[in-house]
Design a protein around this motif. Structure first.
Motif, PDB file in Angstrom:
ATOM      1  N   THR A 197       0.829  -1.210   0.000  1.00 31.56           N
ATOM      2  CA  THR A 197       0.000   0.000   0.000  1.00 31.56           C
ATOM      3  C   THR A 197       0.861   1.257   0.000  1.00 31.56           C
ATOM      4  O   THR A 197       0.504   2.270  -0.605  1.00 31.56           O
ATOM      5  N   PHE A 198       2.020   1.187   0.676  1.00 33.19           N
ATOM      6  CA  PHE A 198       2.863   2.364   0.830  1.00 33.19           C
ATOM      7  C   PHE A 198       4.125   2.316  -0.030  1.00 33.19           C
ATOM      8  O   PHE A 198       4.751   3.358  -0.248  1.00 33.19           O
ATOM      9  N   ALA A 199       4.500   1.123  -0.485  1.00 34.22           N
ATOM     10  CA  ALA A 199       5.796   1.004  -1.164  1.00 34.22           C
ATOM     11  C   ALA A 199       5.733  -0.003  -2.309  1.00 34.22           C
ATOM     12  O   ALA A 199       6.627  -0.835  -2.464  1.00 34.22           O
ATOM     13  N   SER A 200       4.709   0.078  -3.109  1.00 33.27           N
ATOM     14  CA  SER A 200       4.559  -0.902  -4.194  1.00 33.27           C
ATOM     15  C   SER A 200       5.711  -0.831  -5.191  1.00 33.27           C
ATOM     16  O   SER A 200       6.165  -1.853  -5.714  1.00 33.27           O
ATOM     17  N   ALA A 201       6.225   0.378  -5.459  1.00 31.71           N
ATOM     18  CA  ALA A 201       7.288   0.542  -6.454  1.00 31.71           C
ATOM     19  C   ALA A 201       8.565  -0.177  -6.026  1.00 31.71           C
ATOM     20  O   ALA A 201       9.188  -0.887  -6.824  1.00 31.71           O
ATOM     21  N   VAL A 202       8.971   0.015  -4.777  1.00 30.17           N
ATOM     22  CA  VAL A 202      10.217  -0.602  -4.323  1.00 30.17           C
ATOM     23  C   VAL A 202      10.071  -2.116  -4.248  1.00 30.17           C
ATOM     24  O   VAL A 202      11.016  -2.863  -4.535  1.00 30.17           O
ATOM     25  N   ILE A 203       8.884  -2.596  -3.890  1.00 26.70           N
ATOM     26  CA  ILE A 203       8.667  -4.045  -3.818  1.00 26.70           C
ATOM     27  C   ILE A 203       8.734  -4.670  -5.199  1.00 26.70           C
ATOM     28  O   ILE A 203       9.354  -5.722  -5.399  1.00 26.70           O
ATOM     29  N   GLU A 204       8.133  -4.020  -6.187  1.00 30.55           N
ATOM     30  CA  GLU A 204       8.178  -4.529  -7.562  1.00 30.55           C
ATOM     31  C   GLU A 204       9.613  -4.545  -8.089  1.00 30.55           C
ATOM     32  O   GLU A 204      10.005  -5.446  -8.829  1.00 30.55           O
ATOM     33  N   GLU A 205      10.410  -3.564  -7.677  1.00 32.07           N
ATOM     34  CA  GLU A 205      11.804  -3.502  -8.112  1.00 32.07           C
ATOM     35  C   GLU A 205      12.666  -4.550  -7.418  1.00 32.07           C
ATOM     36  O   GLU A 205      13.545  -5.175  -8.033  1.00 32.07           O
ATOM     37  N   LEU A 206      12.388  -4.774  -6.130  1.00 36.91           N
ATOM     38  CA  LEU A 206      13.272  -5.594  -5.298  1.00 36.91           C
ATOM     39  C   LEU A 206      12.977  -7.079  -5.365  1.00 36.91           C
ATOM     40  O   LEU A 206      13.890  -7.909  -5.505  1.00 36.91           O
ATOM     41  N   ILE A 207      11.707  -7.462  -5.217  1.00 35.12           N
ATOM     42  CA  ILE A 207      11.327  -8.875  -5.089  1.00 35.12           C
ATOM     43  C   ILE A 207      10.479  -9.300  -6.283  1.00 35.12           C
ATOM     44  O   ILE A 207       9.434  -8.691  -6.549  1.00 35.12           O
ATOM     45  N   PRO A 208      10.873 -10.344  -7.048  1.00 38.74           N
ATOM     46  CA  PRO A 208      12.065 -11.189  -6.858  1.00 38.74           C
ATOM     47  C   PRO A 208      13.207 -10.834  -7.809  1.00 38.74           C
ATOM     48  O   PRO A 208      14.130 -11.621  -7.962  1.00 38.74           O
ATOM     49  N   ASN A 209      13.144  -9.668  -8.435  1.00 37.82           N
ATOM     50  CA  ASN A 209      14.139  -9.330  -9.457  1.00 37.82           C
ATOM     51  C   ASN A 209      15.555  -9.190  -8.909  1.00 37.82           C
ATOM     52  O   ASN A 209      16.521  -9.569  -9.580  1.00 37.82           O
TER      53      ASN A 209
END
Length: 379
Positions: A197-209
Motif C-alpha cells: 500500500t505504501f511502497a509498491s514501487a520498491v517491492i516490484e523492483e526488489l522482489i524477486p528481481n
C-alpha cells in the motif's frame, strides 16, 4: 501431553483431545497423526500444579496474558508471533514449566501459586524469609514470599510481582530472544503484502528481481537476532533496493539496513536526555581486531587467542557493572566494518549487550563514554 489450548491472538483457545470424540474414527486418527508430525513454533508445558493458570474457573488468565504478549511483541518488533501452544506434562514436577521453540526446550522455571516473587532492585538492605530462587527471565536473585509478606516487602523497597506476571515476563523475554527463529517466509510475505500500500514501487523492483523472499528473510532474521525492530519495513526494503544490486551477502546488507534504521536503533538505547552511554575500543585494540579478521568457507570472523578474548570480556564486564551501578544502559560502540564480528566474539558470554557502529547513532544523540577497552588486553 494433552493440549490445553493455543493462543492465536484473539483470546480464543483451540480445543484439545476431548473435542475430537465426535469426529469420524478414521478421520480422527489421520488428524491425530498429522498433529504429532507438526512441530509447534512455540509452546509452554505446565506441571500439573500449574494447570489453574489456564483455567478461567479458577481465576487463571494465562491465555489472555499471552494474547497481550503477542500484541505487545507485534507493536515492539513488528513481528506477528505464531500461536503459542499450551500443554500439560505429567512428567514435569508439579510447579515446573518448560518453554519450547520448535519442539526443543529453550528455558524452564518453577512457580508457586498463591505466592509472590520479591526481587531486590539493588538498594534494599535486609533479607526476607521465604524460598530463595532466581527470577527465571534474567536470573536475578529473588525469594518467594507469602501474600501476608507482600506489603512489608514493598515497604522495604523490594520489587514484588505475582506468579502469572513472573511467567509472562519470562515468556516475553524468550519471544524477544528467539524472534529470529519465529519469523519465516510466510510472515515475510505478509509483511511485504502489507507494505504494498505504501511502497509498491520498491517491492516490484526488489522482489524477486534483485532479492528472493528468502534473502529478505535472512536480513530480517539478522535484525531480530539483535533485537532490532522490523516495524519500519518500508525503510528496510528501500535500503535493500539501494544496495542489493551490488551487494548480495546478507550480513553486509544487514549492516546497511541497520544504518538506515539509525533513529530506531538510537531510540532503543538513549535515555530521557537523548544520551547513549558507550564502551569504546582503544585504537590499538581496534587495529588488532581488524587485523585478526579471517575469511573462509564459513564466512568472516575474528580469530584471536582465548586469553585475549577473556581479557576483553573481563574489561567489558567491569564497564557493564559500572553502568549498572549508575542505573544506565550501556552499549559497545565501534566501526561499521568491525561491529558484526565484535558482536559475534562476545555474544555467547554477553548475549544481551548491544554492539553498535558509529553510523547507527542518530545525529541528535549525545554519546557519553564510560571508558575504552584498553591495550592491556593485548599483553
Amino acid at each position: 501431553l494433552p493440549i490445553l489450548g493455543s493462543v492465536t491472538g484473539t483470546g480464543e483457545m483451540a480445543q484439545g483431545a476431548g473435542a475430537s470424540e465426535e469426529r469420524d474414527e478414521g478421520k480422527g486418527d489421520s488428524e491425530e497423526v498429522e498433529r504429532v508430525l507438526y512441530v509447534d513454533p512455540m509452546e509452554i508445558e505446565l506441571g500439573y500444579g500449574l494447570i489453574p493458570l489456564v483455567d478461567p474457573s479458577q481465576g487463571g488468565d494465562l491465555l489472555n496474558r499471552i494474547t497481550m504478549i503477542r500484541r505487545q511483541v507485534a507493536s515492539d518488533l513488528g513481528l506477528l508471533v505464531p500461536p503459542i501452544r499450551i500443554r500439560d506434562n505429567m512428567a514435569l514436577e508439579s510447579n515446573d514449566y518448560v518453554i519450547k521453540i520448535k519442539g526443543i526446550e529453550v528455558s524452564s522455571g518453577s512457580l508457586h501459586l498463591d505466592s509472590f516473587l520479591a526481587m531486590n532492585p539493588g538498594n534494599v538492605e535486609g533479607d526476607l524469609p521465604g524460598i530463595k530462587t532466581h527470577e527465571p527471565a534474567f536470573g536475578l536473585p529473588a525469594v518467594w514470599i507469602s501474600q501476608a509478606q507482600k506489603e512489608n516487602a514493598e515497604m522495604m523497597g523490594y520489587t514484588v510481582v505475582d506468579t502469572l506476571s513472573v511467567l509472562a515476563t519470562h515468556l516475553t523475554e524468550e519471544v524477544h530472544s528467539h524472534a529470529h527463529e519465529l519469523i519465516n517466509r510466510q510472515e515475510v510475505q505478509r509483511l511485504v503484502d502489507n507494505a504494498k500500500t505504501f511502497a509498491s514501487a520498491v517491492i516490484e523492483e526488489l522482489i524477486p528481481n534483485i532479492l528472493t523472499l528468502g534473502q529478505v528473510l535472512k536480513v530480517l532474521q539478522n535484525l531480530l537476532k539483535e533485537r532490532i525492530p522490523i516495524r519500519d519495513i518500508v525503510t528496510i526494503l528501500e535500503t535493500l533496493a539501494d544496495y542489493a544490486t551490488t551487494v548480495k551477502e546478507s550480513e553486509v546488507l544487514t549492516e546497511y539496513v541497520r544504518q538506515g534504521l539509525a533513529r530506531t536503533i538510537s531510540k532503543q538505547y538513549q535515555d530521557e536526555e537523548k544520551t547513549i552511554f558507550v564502551i569504546t575500543l582503544d585504537s590499538k585494540v581496534d587495529q588488532m581486531l581488524s587485523e585478526s579478521l579471517i575469511k573462509d568457507e564459513f564466512g568472516q570472523r575474528i580469530v584471536i587467542r582465548p586469553a585475549t578474548v577473556r581479557k576483553i570480556l573481563d574489561e567489558v564486564n567491569g564497564f557493564v557493572e559500572q553502568a549498572s551501578q549508575k542505573g544506565v544502559q550501556v552499549v559497545i560502540l565501534t566501526s561499521s566494518s568491525l561491529r558484526l564480528y565484535l558482536r559475534q566474539l562476545i555474544e555467547r558470554s554477553l548475549p544481551r549487550l548491544p554492539v553498535l557502529s558509529f553510523n547507527e547513532i542518530a545525529s541528535n544523540i549525545r554519546i557519553e563514554s564510560l571508558g575504552a577497552i584498553s591495550s592491556e588486553v593485548l599483553m
